[in-house]
Scaffold this active site. Structure first.
Site, PDB file in Angstrom:
ATOM      1  N   TYR A  16       0.747  -1.296  -0.055  1.00 10.81           N
ATOM      2  CA  TYR A  16      -0.062   0.051   0.105  1.00 10.81           C
ATOM      3  C   TYR A  16       0.851   1.378  -0.001  1.00 10.81           C
ATOM      4  O   TYR A  16       0.814   2.191  -0.927  1.00 10.81           O
ATOM      5  CB  TYR A  16      -1.002  -0.093   1.219  1.00 10.81           C
ATOM      6  CG  TYR A  16      -1.568   1.408   1.572  1.00 10.81           C
ATOM      7  CD1 TYR A  16      -2.736   1.736   0.715  1.00 10.81           C
ATOM      8  CD2 TYR A  16      -1.408   2.107   2.439  1.00 10.81           C
ATOM      9  CE1 TYR A  16      -3.202   2.936   0.760  1.00 10.81           C
ATOM     10  CE2 TYR A  16      -1.966   3.390   2.777  1.00 10.81           C
ATOM     11  CZ  TYR A  16      -2.702   3.742   1.718  1.00 10.81           C
ATOM     12  OH  TYR A  16      -3.662   4.953   1.931  1.00 10.81           O
ATOM     13  N   GLY A  76       3.075  -4.170  15.396  1.00  9.77           N
ATOM     14  CA  GLY A  76       2.251  -3.005  15.587  1.00  9.77           C
ATOM     15  C   GLY A  76       2.525  -1.875  14.643  1.00  9.77           C
ATOM     16  O   GLY A  76       2.205  -0.715  14.649  1.00  9.77           O
TER      17      GLY A  76
HETATM   18  P1  NAD Z   1     -12.196   4.801   1.143  1.00 18.63           P
HETATM   19  O1  NAD Z   1     -12.040   3.207   0.829  1.00 18.63           O
HETATM   20  O2  NAD Z   1     -13.603   5.042   1.842  1.00 18.63           O
HETATM   21  O3  NAD Z   1     -12.150   5.706  -0.333  1.00 18.63           O
HETATM   22  C1  NAD Z   1     -11.657   5.227  -1.366  1.00 18.63           C
HETATM   23  C2  NAD Z   1     -12.686   4.992  -2.751  1.00 18.63           C
HETATM   24  O4  NAD Z   1     -12.100   4.905  -3.788  1.00 18.63           O
HETATM   25  C3  NAD Z   1     -13.911   4.090  -2.315  1.00 18.63           C
HETATM   26  O5  NAD Z   1     -15.160   4.687  -2.204  1.00 18.63           O
HETATM   27  C4  NAD Z   1     -13.739   3.094  -3.341  1.00 18.63           C
HETATM   28  O6  NAD Z   1     -15.035   2.641  -3.940  1.00 18.63           O
HETATM   29  C5  NAD Z   1     -13.281   3.890  -4.399  1.00 18.63           C
HETATM   30  N1  NAD Z   1     -12.350   3.003  -5.398  1.00 18.63           N
HETATM   31  C6  NAD Z   1     -11.400   1.853  -5.012  1.00 18.63           C
HETATM   32  N2  NAD Z   1     -10.994   1.596  -6.183  1.00 18.63           N
HETATM   33  C7  NAD Z   1     -11.528   2.175  -7.369  1.00 18.63           C
HETATM   34  C8  NAD Z   1     -11.565   2.233  -8.750  1.00 18.63           C
HETATM   35  N3  NAD Z   1     -10.563   1.265  -9.230  1.00 18.63           N
HETATM   36  N4  NAD Z   1     -12.158   2.883  -9.268  1.00 18.63           N
HETATM   37  C9  NAD Z   1     -12.837   4.106  -8.656  1.00 18.63           C
HETATM   38  N5  NAD Z   1     -13.100   4.134  -7.543  1.00 18.63           N
HETATM   39  C10 NAD Z   1     -12.471   3.192  -6.542  1.00 18.63           C
HETATM   40  O7  NAD Z   1     -11.012   5.421   1.831  1.00 18.63           O
HETATM   41  P2  NAD Z   1     -10.568   6.785   2.197  1.00 18.63           P
HETATM   42  O8  NAD Z   1     -10.106   6.565   3.633  1.00 18.63           O
HETATM   43  O9  NAD Z   1     -11.547   7.955   2.255  1.00 18.63           O
HETATM   44  O10 NAD Z   1      -9.367   7.070   1.511  1.00 18.63           O
HETATM   45  C11 NAD Z   1      -9.273   8.119   0.487  1.00 18.63           C
HETATM   46  C12 NAD Z   1      -7.835   8.383  -0.165  1.00 18.63           C
HETATM   47  O11 NAD Z   1      -7.375   8.774   1.068  1.00 18.63           O
HETATM   48  C13 NAD Z   1      -7.265   7.148  -0.545  1.00 18.63           C
HETATM   49  O12 NAD Z   1      -6.373   7.421  -1.707  1.00 18.63           O
HETATM   50  C14 NAD Z   1      -6.252   6.792   0.679  1.00 18.63           C
HETATM   51  O13 NAD Z   1      -5.187   6.235   0.253  1.00 18.63           O
HETATM   52  C15 NAD Z   1      -5.965   8.062   1.201  1.00 18.63           C
HETATM   53  N6  NAD Z   1      -5.612   8.062   2.751  1.00 18.63           N
HETATM   54  C16 NAD Z   1      -6.465   7.878   3.790  1.00 18.63           C
HETATM   55  C17 NAD Z   1      -6.141   7.811   5.003  1.00 18.63           C
HETATM   56  C18 NAD Z   1      -7.068   7.771   5.975  1.00 18.63           C
HETATM   57  O14 NAD Z   1      -6.644   7.564   7.000  1.00 18.63           O
HETATM   58  N7  NAD Z   1      -8.561   7.199   5.776  1.00 18.63           N
HETATM   59  C19 NAD Z   1      -4.840   8.391   5.249  1.00 18.63           C
HETATM   60  C20 NAD Z   1      -3.910   8.588   4.208  1.00 18.63           C
HETATM   61  C21 NAD Z   1      -4.410   8.612   2.842  1.00 18.63           C
END
Ligand code: NAD
Length: 311
Positions: free
Chosen positions: A139, A268
């Site tokens: 990831y 962890g």
């Molecule tokens: P999430 O899983 O809720 O959101 C990701 C979304 O992408 C989902 O709705 C999923 O259906 C969609 N998705 C997955 N594959 C896809 C594809 N092939 N085509 C179109 N849509 C697709 O997760 P989140 O926490 O909202 O994360 C959003 C972004 O933020 C991600 O890029 C993640 O790496 C980044 N991020 C999140 C966090 C966190 O703590 N939540 C921290 C760092 C970075």
């Protein structure tokens, strides 16, 4: 302004989309609904179901767009250890497809939501954007590769790029899978059900937990801030919290006394993670304002999945 958000039906994407339409912007959202929930979106968001690797769909959706927020990704670290190919296809391949389509159509700026996970173990904390990345999972590698692609293609084709390295975001609506659930929401759920909180490692590892509204504030600023082209910017709370302390806050806000089990033999993750926010403050005027305790209370109040069963 006119925005396209990929991953719009996800946790951070839907919070961002809803805030942007509230502020009067026009928002298109793309999501394949692999984990996202379109009912989280305000009816004013123009939602389209589709894959971020679908170029013709992207060409259509990108017409007349001023700025793209790229959030579509697979986001579970342990799952990425099992299925690295899928993480590469969606998180790296999807980013390259999007950048190519943006080049073809001509879009001014893209904001990539990257991750603090790319830092891995770092001696110096809080960690600044200049630290040498040390990704520990497929990831994290996929997010780092996405950053490089965004910056490189952006530089070659004159697209402004901003990469936001978000640390441990949490809040209502966060995806809560049955396995590999994010630690904070999982602890809240377990505490409310008087279940067991399982702490991986000895619980001294620290993380930077940032509430979704603070992340949205940074994302919004990144679409218009001057002088941010090609920049990578941390987005966190700037507060370092051990998992042991997280357990204490969860117990205090839920008022329950769940069993806590330590599993010292399981990994962890990195020993410490805390965001240095000086660049975010200088470039985005970013000042997170929601403490962990307040954020947990807001999450409990606003997330219907976390209502106490008999309360
Ligand atoms: P999430 O899983 O809720 O959101 C990701 C979304 O992408 C989902 O709705 C999923 O259906 C969609 N998705 C997955 N594959 C896809 C594809 N092939 N085509 C179109 N849509 C697709 O997760 P989140 O926490 O909202 O994360 C959003 C972004 O933020 C991600 O890029 C993640 O790496 C980044 N991020 C999140 C966090 C966190 O703590 N939540 C921290 C760092 C970075």
């Amino acid at each position: 302004m006119r925005f396209l958000i990929t991953g719009a039906a996800g946790f951070l994407g839907s919070a961002l989309a809803n805030r942007l339409v509230q502020e009067g912007h026009s928002v298109r959202g793309l999501d394949d609904l692999s984990t996202g929930d379109p009912s989280a979106l305000s009816p004013e968001v123009h939602f389209v179901r589709g894959d971020v690797n679908d170029r013709p769909k992207l060409w259509t959706l990108l017409q007349e767009i001023d700025c793209v927020y790229h959030l579509a990704a697979k986001v579970l670290v342990p799952e990425s250890v099992l299925y690295p190919r899928e993480y590469n296809e969606v998180n790296v391949g999807g980013t390259v497809t999007l950048m190519e389509a943006m080049r073809d159509v001509g879009v001014r700026r893209v904001v990539l939501i990257s991750s603090g996970a790319i830092y891995g173990n770092q001696e110096i904390q809080p960690v600044s954007e200049d630290a040498i990345p040390n990704p520990r999972s497929p990831y994290a590698v996929s997010k780092l590769a996405a950053e490089y692609y965004v910056k490189t293609i952006g530089r070659l084709w004159g697209i402004e790029t901003v990469c936001l390295r978000v640390f441990n975001a949490y809040g209502p609506g966060q995806h809560l899978p049955p396995v590999h659930a994010p630690v904070l929401l999982n602890f809240l759920r377990q505490a409310l059900q008087n279940g067991t909180l399982v702490v991986h490692g000895d619980g001294t590892q620290t993380r930077d937990y940032v509430y979704v509204d603070d992340v949205v504030q940074a994302m919004i600023a990144a679409s218009t801030a001057p002088g941010v082209d090609q920049m990578t910017i941390n987005v966190g709370s700037g507060v370092e919290t051990s998992v042991r302390d997280l357990v204490k806050v969860v117990i205090s806000v839920t008022g329950n006394e769940p069993e806590v089990v330590y599993n010292p033999r399981s990994d962890g993750g990195p020993a410490r993670m805390c965001a240095d926010l000086r660049r975010a403050a200088a470039l985005l005027n970013y000042h997170p304002s929601i403490s962990l305790e307040t954020g947990l209370r807001l999450t409990l109040e606003r997330d219907p999945r976390l209502r106490p069963r008999n309360g």
